[in-house]
Design a protein around this motif. Structure first.
Motif, PDB file in Angstrom:
ATOM      1  N   UNK A  12      -8.510   4.291   0.609  1.00  9.49           N
ATOM      2  CA  UNK A  12      -8.095   3.421  -0.504  1.00  9.49           C
ATOM      3  C   UNK A  12      -7.189   4.131  -1.502  1.00  9.49           C
ATOM      4  N   UNK A  13      -6.285   4.979  -0.981  1.00  9.28           N
ATOM      5  CA  UNK A  13      -5.267   5.589  -1.834  1.00  9.28           C
ATOM      6  C   UNK A  13      -4.419   4.449  -2.386  1.00  9.28           C
ATOM      7  N   UNK A  54       0.798  -1.226   0.000  1.00  9.31           N
ATOM      8  CA  UNK A  54       0.000   0.000   0.000  1.00  9.31           C
ATOM      9  C   UNK A  54       0.831   1.276   0.000  1.00  9.31           C
ATOM     10  N   UNK A  55       2.033   1.209   0.579  1.00 15.66           N
ATOM     11  CA  UNK A  55       2.830   2.421   0.620  1.00 15.66           C
ATOM     12  C   UNK A  55       4.184   2.191   1.247  1.00 15.66           C
ATOM     13  N   UNK A  56       5.036   3.195   1.085  1.00 16.66           N
ATOM     14  CA  UNK A  56       6.356   3.191   1.704  1.00 16.66           C
ATOM     15  C   UNK A  56       6.358   4.279   2.770  1.00 16.66           C
ATOM     16  N   UNK A  74      -3.919  13.043  -4.623  1.00 10.94           N
ATOM     17  CA  UNK A  74      -3.311  11.721  -4.704  1.00 10.94           C
ATOM     18  C   UNK A  74      -3.981  10.875  -5.778  1.00 10.94           C
ATOM     19  N   UNK A  75      -5.257  11.038  -5.944  1.00 15.94           N
ATOM     20  CA  UNK A  75      -5.984  10.243  -6.938  1.00 15.94           C
ATOM     21  C   UNK A  75      -5.694  10.696  -8.373  1.00 15.94           C
ATOM     22  N   UNK A  76      -5.123  11.893  -8.533  1.00 21.06           N
ATOM     23  CA  UNK A  76      -4.791  12.383  -9.866  1.00 21.06           C
ATOM     24  C   UNK A  76      -3.447  11.856 -10.346  1.00 21.06           C
ATOM     25  N   UNK A  77      -2.668  11.270  -9.459  1.00 21.84           N
ATOM     26  CA  UNK A  77      -1.328  10.782  -9.822  1.00 21.84           C
ATOM     27  C   UNK A  77      -1.445   9.536 -10.657  1.00 21.84           C
ATOM     28  N   UNK A  84      -2.158   9.102  10.149  1.00 17.37           N
ATOM     29  CA  UNK A  84      -2.114   9.604   8.776  1.00 17.37           C
ATOM     30  C   UNK A  84      -2.229   8.451   7.802  1.00 17.37           C
ATOM     31  N   UNK A  85      -1.405   7.401   7.992  1.00 19.72           N
ATOM     32  CA  UNK A  85      -1.496   6.327   7.002  1.00 19.72           C
ATOM     33  C   UNK A  85      -2.761   5.498   7.167  1.00 19.72           C
TER      34      UNK A  85
END
Length: 176
Positions: free
Chosen positions: A131-132, A69-71, A173-176, A123-124
């Motif tokens: 659902x980023x 999901x992320x770093x 974030x959703x535009x990336x 935050x995370x």
């Protein structure tokens, strides 16, 4: 020397996360905090190898469905820097065991903010909830105090996270 690469996983079931209350390990930087499962990668392990090994060691569960999901770059003035590969898992097999690092408990997602967490975890958790698809989060701590944070390279320190600000962040974030 421990690897600076770690994994952190939140196993999901019935709108709950499996949380680990870190109360058993001596000299624990997470002492009395509620965290996911995970740990340091061993020599030659990929993040996925580490994730699966740590899940089995800490819970007795074999993960069958998980997502990177992320770093999270965790910087501490007391323990150095860790690069945490953050996962969620929604499939597993096996029977849960006792963990020698703390107590495992299924916690309703709505109750997570009431736990003793690292501030940056909130935050995370919001990013996971929304659902980023993938994010990079840098959290710099002075002791237990979150002194600085960045999201996808953008300094967010001092940002008041109102609902309106969250909407703006999530839309970008959703535009990336």
């Amino acid at each position: 020397m421990k690897s600076p690469v770690t994994t952190l996983c939140y196993i999901e079931q019935d709108d709950k996360y499996l949380m680990l209350h870190r109360i058993k390990k001596k000299n624990d930087l997470n002492e009395d905090k509620w965290v996911g499962i995970g740990g340091h990668a061993e020599e030659g392990e990929s993040p996925e190898d580490c994730l699966l090994r740590e899940a089995m060691e800490e819970t007795g569960l074999s993960l069958t469905s998980y997502q990177f999901r992320g770093l999270v770059t965790f910087v501490s003035d007391k323990w150095g820097t860790e690069y945490m590969c953050l996962y969620t898992a929604d499939g597993f097999e096996g029977e849960m065991i006792d963990c020698n690092e703390g107590c495992l408990e299924w916690i309703a997602k709505s109750k997570i903010p009431e736990l003793n967490l690292w501030t940056g975890d909130l935050i995370f958790f919001r990013l996971l909830e929304e659902k980023v698809p993938f994010f990079s989060l840098k959290l710099r701590y002075e002791g237990d105090f979150l002194a600085e944070w960045q999201l996808n390279g953008k300094d967010m320190t001092g940002t008041v996270l109102s609902d309106e600000k969250w909407k703006e962040i999530l839309d970008s974030l959703r535009q990336v």
